[in-house]
Design an enzyme around this catalytic site. Structure first.
Site, short mmCIF file in Angstrom:
data_model
loop_
_atom_site.label_atom_id
_atom_site.label_comp_id
_atom_site.label_asym_id
_atom_site.label_seq_id
_atom_site.Cartn_x
_atom_site.Cartn_y
_atom_site.Cartn_z
N GLU A 253 0.82 -1.21 0.00
CA GLU A 253 0.00 0.00 0.00
C GLU A 253 0.87 1.28 0.00
OE1 GLU A 253 -3.32 0.42 -0.40
OE2 GLU A 253 -2.76 2.53 -0.39
N THR A 295 -5.62 1.37 -5.68
CA THR A 295 -5.18 -0.02 -5.49
C THR A 295 -5.84 -0.95 -6.51
OG1 THR A 295 -5.17 0.40 -3.12
CG2 THR A 295 -4.85 -1.87 -3.79
N HIS A 411 -1.61 3.46 4.65
CA HIS A 411 -2.58 4.18 3.82
C HIS A 411 -2.78 5.59 4.38
CE1 HIS A 411 -6.25 5.27 1.74
NE2 HIS A 411 -6.09 4.22 0.96
N ASP A 470 1.78 -0.17 -4.72
CA ASP A 470 0.60 -0.07 -5.60
C ASP A 470 0.49 1.29 -6.29
OD1 ASP A 470 -0.24 1.28 -3.29
OD2 ASP A 470 -2.21 0.31 -3.19
N HIS A 471 0.86 2.37 -5.59
CA HIS A 471 0.77 3.73 -6.15
C HIS A 471 1.43 4.69 -5.18
CE1 HIS A 471 -2.37 4.23 -3.20
NE2 HIS A 471 -2.95 3.14 -3.66
#
Ligand code: GP9
Ligand code: MN
Length: 620
Positions: A253, A295, A411, A470-471
């Site tokens: 994450e 995600t 997150h 993921d990003h």
């Protein structure tokens, strides 16, 4: 001096002009001051100044068609709604540096961040956007004259408004002939057409997409196939080195590549990963290609090697499609069993539905874990208990398996309990950045714990591990803090570098190697399949094997920007990749043809559910 009495006797049409002018002024101010639209020429300024006039007149003219009693209310209501939409756009932009789309409005419960921090997104200047509402409200109450507009005036008004809208579209097309075919470039849309026209066009796109599903036939699928190319297949000595092994894939994450080998206050942020990459293939030039689906977009690219959608998440918009996805391929070739593990509720990003289409046999979500107040934070189960509780489930899976673990603790807004802080927060002016390093450190620890457990259980050796960020975690909004942390200047080159995410493929026993090939999440599947020794017909996908990828093939982003070997295309400008200096736009043109073609074909495959017509011989 304002003559109040003259204002009180103002005609309906003039009042409409006044209200329209006020909303136009606010729109223009928001475009210039609120949105960071790249302005490259005087023509861009003309476009921003003029593009909203026609449509605003058009919308305000709506009030003419109501009776004398309520048309004032309608006029006020339109100003109120227009202001509200503008302010909503502004808040969304401040966080995402992007423009709201219709699909994202329908999945707002999946949009992490905005709701938690709306207050933080507000500025002390914002009330100025609403002051006019009081003035116009007062004016509408005080005006004595009738607001009824003569039929002839209405016609003229409508003709002028429509003419201006047509002119706006023409101007936009003069600026870029690809304006509509590249509508995924939302900044270009807003700059050329104004926010209101952009929203209208976006609504049109939203209405059109369900129709595509009905209209696409098998013949269209065949026609589309002619534009798709079989990729050159080059075998390396690594082909098949992980044949038949279990696959454990982690989407990490919000993990950006800058955390790798980075120390804060003299302590490593990712000590475990830093060690792991010494014995892994570490791809250090991989870019985050996700869009609004975050995600879920990363998952989609990894499993299908297709591009995500420009607006909204494919998981939410096309969960019933047929996909030739990684679980299906693995099942077809080597009888793999596929499962996903995640400490959040199963419905988030519509995963419970989409995973069936992607071919997963099992989905272990929040309900399958023991989640208490103590062992959860933010969205759900903390990563360490998530991994420790997952081991037993993993042990019971039929082998070989493809197990995907989605981590969660790191997150936004990066919250952590005191006892989970294995590193002190950083010391920049941006709290988000300061907290971020602590949650990344926690994530790193959780991976260490998991790997240790797998080793103890004898589940490590026969497994290939894929770990990918993921990003981004630090959005453009907090980039200043990131520059401070890394002691870097705010340059184009650094902005682009911050878009990189780590990709680590660990095959136990294999020597480590850092690979500087450029690529993105879309390239993970063919790279993994190469190691697994599985060759497929991958015409209906867009990824490339990172061990052989042509360095000049552009890494394509969903807004139409790209990075090739020597160029960066961003904000509709072409730059040299070495020095970040603007170069002749013609240099980027050949790559832009590839960008447009790939994004359009990928969209056609998804919106037309084209793979339902393709018989690949795999089970659905
Ligand atoms: C939620 C997790 C985070 O389940 O996947 O989603 P994101 O906001 O990063 O898309
Ligand atoms: Mn995410």
């Amino acid at each position: 001096m304002l003559n109040i009495n003259r204002l009180k006797n103002i005609t309906g049409i003039n009042l409409t002009f006044i209200v329209t002018s006020i909303l136009w002024l606010k729109t223009v101010v928001v475009c210039f001051v609120g949105f960071n639209l790249s302005i490259q020429s005087f023509f861009d300024i003309v476009l921003i100044l003029t593009s909203s006039i026609g449509s605003l007149l058009f919308v305000m003219g709506f009030s003419f068609y109501f009776g004398e009693k309520i048309n004032r209310l309608i006029l006020f209501g339109l100003l109120f709604i227009g202001t509200g939409v503008l302010y909503g756009d502004l808040l969304y932009y401040r966080f995402y540096i992007d423009f709201v789309t219709i699909p994202i409005l329908f999945q707002f419960n999946n949009v992490g961040g905005l709701s938690a921090s709306t207050i933080e997104l507000m500025s002390p200047w914002d009330p100025f956007l609403f002051i006019d509402l009081f003035i116009v409200g007062w004016l509408l109450l005080k005006t004595k004259s009738t607001l009824t507009v003569r039929k002839q005036s209405k016609r003229k008004y409508l003709a002028v408004a429509s003419g201006l809208v047509v002119l706006t579209i023409c101007f936009g097309l003069i600026k870029s002939v690809h304006l509509f075919s590249q509508s995924y470039d939302r900044e270009q849309m807003v700059r050329s057409l104004g926010p209101l026209n952009y929203h209208v066009y976006d609504i049109g796109l939203g209405l059109k997409s369900p129709l595509e599903l009905l209209l696409v036939t098998e013949a269209d699928a065949v026609a589309l196939e002619e534009n798709l190319q079989q990729k050159d297949y080059e075998r390396t000595e690594l082909f098949g080195i992980a044949k038949g092994k279990n696959i454990v894939l982690f989407t990490l994450e919000s993990t950006q590549d800058f955390v790798i080998n980075q120390s804060v206050n003299g302590e490593e942020v990712t000590p475990f990963l830093n060690e792991l990459i010494k014995e892994s293939f570490y791809f250090n030039q991989i870019y985050d290609q996700t869009a609004q689906g975050k995600t879920s977009d990363a998952e989609f690219m990894i499993d299908t090697s297709l591009y995500p959608l420009a607006s909204g998440s494919v998981f939410v918009r096309r969960p019933e499609n047929t996909y030739y996805s990684l679980p299906h391929i693995l099942k077809e070739h080597d009888q793999y069993y596929a499962a996903t593990f995640h400490g959040n509720v199963s419905t988030f990003w519509n995963r419970d539905v989409m995973y069936k289409a992607l071919g997963y046999n099992e989905f272990f979500s929040k309900d399958n874990y023991s989640v208490t107040e103590d062992n959860s934070v933010n969205y759900g189960l903390k990563d360490i208990p998530f991994f420790t509780q997952s081991v037993d489930y993993l042990k019971d899976l039929p082998e070989p398996y493809y197990a995907k673990f989605l981590t969660l603790t790191n997150h936004f807004p990066f919250l952590l309990d005191e006892e989970d802080m294995f590193i002190d927060p950083a010391d920049t002016d941006e709290d988000v950045v300061n907290r971020y390093v602590t949650t990344v450190r926690y994530l790193d620890k959780s991976l260490e714990v998991f790997f240790e457990k797998l080793k103890v259980e004898g589940m490590y050796v026969d497994t290939v591990f894929v770990l990918v960020g993921d990003h981004y975690g630090i959005s453009e909004k907090y980039e200043g803090g990131l520059n401070e942390l890394l002691d870097e200047e705010d340059t184009l080159i650094n902005q682009v570098k911050h878009q990189q995410i780590p990709l680590i493929i660990h095959v136990p026993g294999q020597e480590g190697e850092t690979i500087a090939t450029q690529g993105g999440e879309i390239d993970i599947r063919p790279t993994l399949l190469h190691l697994l020794g599985i060759k497929i017909d991958d015409r209906y996908s867009f990824g490339h094997n990172l061990f052989t990828r042509n360095s000049d093939h552009p890494v394509i982003f969903r807004d139409g920007s790209f990075i090739s070997e020597n160029y960066i295309y961003k904000n509709n400008s072409c730059y040299g990749k070495q020095d970040g200096q603007a170069v002749d736009p013609q240099q980027c043109e050949p790559y832009l043809d590839v960008v447009r073609q790939e994004l359009t074909l990928s969209d056609n495959i998804i919106f037309g559910d084209v793979l339902r017509f393709i018989d690949e011989g795999y089970e659905k």
